[in-house]
Design an enzyme around this catalytic site. Structure first.
Site: not given
Length: 354
Positions: A98, A105, A84, A109, A334, A112
């Site tokens: 962004c 990933c 994305e 976290c 975010c 996220c």
């Protein structure tokens, strides 16, 4: 498309240098998105190049926020992996993109959505920079009456986990023959891979550095960011001091506010204490981020809590703002990037691609 790609085109078709210069101007200055629209090329050459790719991916899904201040694209790579990228309009005339550096990933976290996908693979330098080129084409095609001002490595993935390709992509974005983006208009956000942060500091003195901090004690940070076990706050502050003393450039601390976890006054006090270990505090700016809800145990802080937290920091001399969240309604804010298509909101639908 990048410098290496154009070199391969030149070699494949035995083209003189001036032809490559014409292509560079068309794609990177005029934002022309197809060979057949480059009027400076001969018709025969345009026909020859018709089957050559320009971008290293195809568009799987493209959505616009209701206020048209945010666009999110899900892109399909050559191996069918999806990533994305987001285009944001924080103020009139200013667009920022962004971009992702990995598919998925590995850092997990807890706040996220990307971390819940797990790690799939690193992106190549071309796949990274093509996201910028894609948005340039999009802005031109949709006549958004502005130019792409800033590039932020804050999409899917941890940029410094893919440092070789990320560093190469920064070199490409600042290349005067292609993207020609000023280093100070590029920001790299990291969760705190300390050894790579030292390398980044030495190599890119003018590129902005943002750090996903999110807690002011090792105990609290480890609960939400497993990376803190390998790179605790002590080491993180040391590399921040190295960056500040070597480059004399501002560092941005990102701090996501989670209800009853890290948004209390005692947490603000701990943050003030942590910053006492920073040697050039006047060069540190803190961005408070109201949590964007995903499928997790976390909850967002209230606006009143966010203001209280901000005011406490300000009274102790800390530069701080509450970041404006754009793209929430398309899961483009975010922490929300999870390859989720948005088709249910009547105000949001597929956007025609350039």
């Amino acid at each position: 498309m990048d410098s290496a790609f154009l070199q391969n085109i030149q070699k494949k078709y035995n083209l003189p240098n001036f032809r490559i210069n014409q292509m560079q101007k068309a794609f990177f200055e005029q934002n022309i998105s197809s060979y057949d629209k480059i009027s400076t090329l001969s018709k025969s050459l345009r026909l020859q190049l018709a089957n050559e790719k320009i971008l290293s991916f195809s568009v799987h899904h493209l959505a616009a926020s209701q206020d048209k201040n945010a666009y999110k694209a899900i892109l399909r790579l050559h191996d069918n992996r999806l990533i994305e990228t987001v285009l944001l309009n924080p103020k009139p005339g200013l667009w920022s993109c962004c971009i992702s550096s990995q598919a998925g990933c590995a850092l997990a976290c807890t706040f996220c959505a990307t971390g819940k996908l797990g790690f799939m693979r690193h992106l190549t330098s071309e796949e990274i920079t093509d996201q910028v080129l894609f948005w340039r084409f999009f802005i031109e095609d949709k006549n958004l009456k502005a130019h792409l001002s800033n590039v932020v490595y804050m999409g899917m993935g941890e940029p410094l986990h893919n440092k070789q390709e990320v560093f190469a992509s920064i070199d490409e974005l600042t290349n005067p023959k292609t993207f020609r983006i000023g280093a100070r208009h590029i920001s790299v956000s990291t969760s705190g891979l300390v050894p790579a942060m030292y390398e980044f500091t030495d190599k890119f003195s003018q590129v902005n550095l943002a750090i996903s901090l999110h807690a002011a004690t090792d105990e609290e940070r480890l609960k939400m960011m497993p990376i803190n076990k390998a790179h605790p706050l002590r080491d993180l502050i040391q590399v921040v001091n190295y960056y500040l003393n070597k480059n004399n450039r501002k560092v941005f601390m990102e701090y996501i506010l989670l209800k009853n976890e890290n948004d209390r006054l005692q947490d603000a006090e701990n943050l003030v204490k942590l910053y006492k270990n920073i040697e050039k505090k006047h060069l540190v700016h803190t961005n408070l981020i109201v949590y964007n809800q995903i499928d997790s145990h976390h909850c967002e802080s209230s606006k009143a809590k966010a203001r209280e937290f901000k005011e406490y920091l300000q009274t102790h001399g800390i530069s701080v703002t509450i970041r404006k969240n754009l793209g929430r309604d398309i899961d483009g804010a975010c922490g929300q990037l999870a390859l989720k298509e948005m088709n249910t909101n009547p105000h949001i639908g597929r956007v025609d691609t350039p």
